[in-house]
Write an enzyme that holds these catalytic residues in place. Structure first.
Site, PDB file in Angstrom:
ATOM      1  N   ILE A 249       0.859  -1.173   0.000  1.00 58.18           N
ATOM      2  CA  ILE A 249       0.000   0.000   0.000  1.00 58.18           C
ATOM      3  C   ILE A 249       0.898   1.227   0.000  1.00 58.18           C
ATOM      4  O   ILE A 249       2.070   1.158   0.382  1.00 58.18           O
ATOM      5  CB  ILE A 249      -0.991   0.018   1.191  1.00 58.18           C
ATOM      6  N   ASP A 250       0.367   2.340  -0.467  1.00 59.59           N
ATOM      7  CA  ASP A 250       1.144   3.572  -0.520  1.00 59.59           C
ATOM      8  C   ASP A 250       1.564   4.008   0.876  1.00 59.59           C
ATOM      9  O   ASP A 250       0.861   3.755   1.854  1.00 59.59           O
ATOM     10  CB  ASP A 250       0.328   4.709  -1.143  1.00 59.59           C
ATOM     11  N   ARG A 251       2.673   4.696   0.962  1.00 63.89           N
ATOM     12  CA  ARG A 251       3.110   5.299   2.210  1.00 63.89           C
ATOM     13  C   ARG A 251       1.979   6.188   2.711  1.00 63.89           C
ATOM     14  O   ARG A 251       1.308   6.847   1.935  1.00 63.89           O
ATOM     15  CB  ARG A 251       4.372   6.127   1.972  1.00 63.89           C
TER      16      ARG A 251
ATOM     17  N   THR B 115      -0.823   5.327   3.753  1.00 65.56           N
ATOM     18  CA  THR B 115      -2.122   4.670   3.633  1.00 65.56           C
ATOM     19  C   THR B 115      -2.203   3.683   4.786  1.00 65.56           C
ATOM     20  O   THR B 115      -1.251   2.969   5.067  1.00 65.56           O
ATOM     21  CB  THR B 115      -2.245   3.924   2.285  1.00 65.56           C
TER      22      THR B 115
END
Length: 180
Positions: free
Chosen positions: A22-24, A26
């Protein structure tokens, strides 16, 4: 944190292999495997789109229609930025969304989001490109003092158990900063 948890239990931290990312900034669920066969089976499920990922996102404004999909192709951005870009020559990308709650005055909406493809920053750039950047997204929208990053949460993950095929469902409630 997972590697430290394994070390505390006398396990080799190198046993942990991420299946999804997952994106930083998130929040939510990340799937990791602890043996190679399980990792290969789960990675194959991810590649075959059998692994189902559902997110919650808070966006600026309310998308119209309230249920729909974004299919804008996503391409790499410039070398100077982490931002991706929407471009005709980008990779096919498909995000389904549904408005599940609205803030007073329709200033914000809580979305249920399903990824049909898995491009970097996909939900964030699709929402912003379609006029509804995520709250707190400093890359595609505007930073928010109340949040460490974008209002995006990996809320649900369903996948076949790598050994017996039964469906495993993992859910994570919204963290306090987002639920507030």
């Amino acid at each position: 944190h997972l590697q430290a948890w394994l070390e505390e239990r006398g396990r080799d931290p190198a046993d942990a292999r991420l299946v999804n990312r997952i994106d930083r900034d998130t929040s939510g669920i990340v799937l990791a495997s602890l043996d190679l066969e399980a990792h290969q089976a789960l990675s194959a499920a991810l590649d075959a789109h059998v692994l189902r990922k559902e997110y919650r996102a808070i966006c600026v404004g309310v998308p119209d229609p309230a249920t729909g999909n974004w299919r804008d192709p996503i391409a790499e951005g410039s070398d100077e930025s982490i931002a991706m870009r929407i471009a005709a020559d980008g990779k096919p990308s498909h995000t389904d969304y549904e408005v599940i709650a609205r803030a007073p005055g329709d200033r914000y909406a809580l979305l249920r989001v399903l990824l049909r493809t898995g491009r970097q920053h996909q939900i964030r750039i699709h929402a912003a490109h379609n006029g509804h950047p995520l709250v707190g997204d400093w890359v595609y929208g505007t930073a928010c003092a109340q949040l460490a990053g974008q209002a995006l949460h990996a809320a649900l993950l369903e996948f076949p158990h790598p050994a017996d095929g039964r469906t495993i469902r993992v859910e994570a409630p919204l963290p306090a900063p987002l639920s507030a």
